[in-house]
Scaffold this motif. Structure first.
Motif, PDB file in Angstrom:
ATOM      1  N   GLU A   1      -1.810   1.293   0.523  1.00 40.11           N
ATOM      2  CA  GLU A   1      -1.923   2.135   1.629  1.00 40.11           C
ATOM      3  C   GLU A   1      -0.071   2.265   2.366  1.00 40.11           C
ATOM      4  N   LEU A   2       0.794   1.784   1.745  1.00 41.87           N
ATOM      5  CA  LEU A   2       1.718   1.587   2.094  1.00 41.87           C
ATOM      6  C   LEU A   2       2.823   2.873   0.940  1.00 41.87           C
ATOM      7  N   LEU A   3       1.892   3.132  -0.623  1.00 38.17           N
ATOM      8  CA  LEU A   3       1.847   4.568  -0.653  1.00 38.17           C
ATOM      9  C   LEU A   3       1.918   5.249   0.043  1.00 38.17           C
ATOM     10  N   VAL A   4       0.682   5.459   0.674  1.00 36.72           N
ATOM     11  CA  VAL A   4       0.737   6.813   1.645  1.00 36.72           C
ATOM     12  C   VAL A   4       0.994   7.276   1.903  1.00 36.72           C
ATOM     13  N   TYR A   5       1.325   6.219   2.876  1.00 39.85           N
ATOM     14  CA  TYR A   5       2.872   5.776   3.951  1.00 39.85           C
ATOM     15  C   TYR A   5       3.874   6.539   3.794  1.00 39.85           C
ATOM     16  N   GLU A   6       4.261   5.698   2.572  1.00 38.08           N
ATOM     17  CA  GLU A   6       5.618   6.476   2.038  1.00 38.08           C
ATOM     18  C   GLU A   6       5.574   8.340   2.051  1.00 38.08           C
ATOM     19  N   ARG A   7       4.687   8.172   0.699  1.00 35.66           N
ATOM     20  CA  ARG A   7       4.686   9.837   0.829  1.00 35.66           C
ATOM     21  C   ARG A   7       4.438  10.924   1.704  1.00 35.66           C
ATOM     22  N   ALA A   8       3.594  10.135   2.848  1.00 35.87           N
ATOM     23  CA  ALA A   8       4.180  11.101   3.973  1.00 35.87           C
ATOM     24  C   ALA A   8       5.260  11.007   5.182  1.00 35.87           C
ATOM     25  N   HIS A   9       5.966   9.965   4.683  1.00 40.14           N
ATOM     26  CA  HIS A   9       7.610   9.515   6.016  1.00 40.14           C
ATOM     27  C   HIS A   9       8.633   9.885   4.677  1.00 40.14           C
ATOM     28  N   ALA A  10       9.097   8.855   4.369  1.00 35.54           N
ATOM     29  CA  ALA A  10      11.072   9.482   3.282  1.00 35.54           C
ATOM     30  C   ALA A  10      10.524   9.512   2.087  1.00 35.54           C
ATOM     31  N   ASP A  11       9.501   9.464   1.349  1.00 36.23           N
ATOM     32  CA  ASP A  11       8.503   9.703  -0.266  1.00 36.23           C
ATOM     33  C   ASP A  11       9.776   9.593  -0.938  1.00 36.23           C
ATOM     34  N   ARG A  12      10.634   7.943  -0.434  1.00 41.31           N
ATOM     35  CA  ARG A  12      11.804   7.671  -2.260  1.00 41.31           C
ATOM     36  C   ARG A  12      11.288   7.370  -2.888  1.00 41.31           C
ATOM     37  N   LEU A  13      11.977   8.034  -3.872  1.00 46.41           N
ATOM     38  CA  LEU A  13      11.598   7.808  -5.203  1.00 46.41           C
ATOM     39  C   LEU A  13      11.892   6.894  -6.112  1.00 46.41           C
ATOM     40  N   ALA A  14      12.542   5.865  -5.802  1.00 49.87           N
ATOM     41  CA  ALA A  14      12.338   3.921  -5.942  1.00 49.87           C
ATOM     42  C   ALA A  14      11.538   3.390  -5.422  1.00 49.87           C
ATOM     43  N   VAL A  15      11.478   3.735  -4.136  1.00 47.42           N
ATOM     44  CA  VAL A  15       9.914   3.288  -3.702  1.00 47.42           C
ATOM     45  C   VAL A  15       8.814   3.406  -3.843  1.00 47.42           C
ATOM     46  N   THR A  16       8.495   4.376  -4.180  1.00 47.90           N
ATOM     47  CA  THR A  16       7.094   4.566  -4.851  1.00 47.90           C
ATOM     48  C   THR A  16       6.929   4.697  -5.859  1.00 47.90           C
ATOM     49  N   GLN A  17       8.040   4.489  -6.847  1.00 43.09           N
ATOM     50  CA  GLN A  17       8.723   3.764  -8.338  1.00 43.09           C
ATOM     51  C   GLN A  17       7.735   2.331  -8.306  1.00 43.09           C
ATOM     52  N   VAL A  18       8.296   1.524  -7.481  1.00 42.68           N
ATOM     53  CA  VAL A  18       7.746   0.397  -7.566  1.00 42.68           C
ATOM     54  C   VAL A  18       6.851  -0.434  -6.931  1.00 42.68           C
ATOM     55  N   LEU A  19       5.842   1.042  -6.068  1.00 39.41           N
ATOM     56  CA  LEU A  19       4.586   0.738  -5.161  1.00 39.41           C
ATOM     57  C   LEU A  19       3.421   0.697  -6.140  1.00 39.41           C
ATOM     58  N   THR A  20       4.504   2.133  -7.044  1.00 38.49           N
ATOM     59  CA  THR A  20       3.568   3.065  -8.088  1.00 38.49           C
ATOM     60  C   THR A  20       3.005   1.543  -8.837  1.00 38.49           C
ATOM     61  N   ALA A  21       4.104   0.665  -9.710  1.00 37.74           N
ATOM     62  CA  ALA A  21       4.158   0.204 -10.805  1.00 37.74           C
ATOM     63  C   ALA A  21       3.066  -0.922 -10.353  1.00 37.74           C
ATOM     64  N   ARG A  22       3.663  -1.528  -9.163  1.00 33.47           N
ATOM     65  CA  ARG A  22       2.789  -2.981  -8.936  1.00 33.47           C
ATOM     66  C   ARG A  22       1.517  -2.514  -8.786  1.00 33.47           C
ATOM     67  N   LEU A  23       0.580  -0.850  -8.398  1.00 30.18           N
ATOM     68  CA  LEU A  23      -0.794  -0.818  -8.547  1.00 30.18           C
ATOM     69  C   LEU A  23      -0.815  -0.940  -9.710  1.00 30.18           C
ATOM     70  N   ASP A  24      -0.262  -0.282 -10.525  1.00 31.97           N
ATOM     71  CA  ASP A  24      -0.633  -0.222 -12.080  1.00 31.97           C
ATOM     72  C   ASP A  24      -1.098  -1.627 -12.388  1.00 31.97           C
ATOM     73  N   GLN A  25      -0.623  -3.025 -12.176  1.00 33.94           N
ATOM     74  CA  GLN A  25      -0.161  -3.854 -12.670  1.00 33.94           C
ATOM     75  C   GLN A  25      -0.904  -4.640 -11.719  1.00 33.94           C
ATOM     76  N   LEU A  26      -1.381  -4.490 -10.489  1.00 28.69           N
ATOM     77  CA  LEU A  26      -3.318  -4.724 -10.109  1.00 28.69           C
ATOM     78  C   LEU A  26      -4.284  -4.222 -10.912  1.00 28.69           C
ATOM     79  N   HIS A  27      -4.219  -2.783 -11.300  1.00 23.89           N
ATOM     80  CA  HIS A  27      -4.944  -2.576 -11.403  1.00 23.89           C
ATOM     81  C   HIS A  27      -5.034  -2.921 -13.015  1.00 23.89           C
TER      82      HIS A  27
END
Length: 114
Positions: A34-60
């Protein structure tokens, strides 16, 4: 798409990257998505999307959300003191820099050089 008021981290937009890295560990995969979708639709900051994607990969991959340290200082918490800790009693004595050279190596006038 999620609205700012319904995000899993209500102060998400004001978190520095370091604060986000620590706080996102307590979220489920759905909340991170949900945060990743929000980030991509708003600020789309590369460092933030990388942190969120990495955490999502860890959870999966099987990582579990952590409870975190509820007593930890968060960026949104303000300390009770304000202003500068410097006062006339803690500040150094005023000092003028030497006209040339350093205090322990005085410069020489041009006429004295050999």
């Amino acid at each position: 798409m999620a609205e700012r008021s319904t995000l899993p981290l209500p102060d998400y937009d004001h978190l520095p990257l370091g604060g986000l890295e620590g706080r996102v560990r307590a979220l489920t995969a759905e909340e991170v998505e949900e945060l990743l979708v929000y980030e991509r639709a708003h600020a789309d900051r590369l460092a933030v999307t990388q942190v969120l994607t990495a955490r999502l990969d860890q959870l999966h991959a099987g990582a579990e959300p952590t409870s975190g340290d509820p007593g930890g200082v968060r960026p949104e918490q303000h300390s009770s003191s304000s202003g500068s800790p410097v006062s006339p009693t803690t500040s150094p004595q005023p000092m003028s820099p030497p006209p040339h050279g350093t205090p322990d190596q005085r410069g020489k006038p041009k006429g004295d050089r050999t």
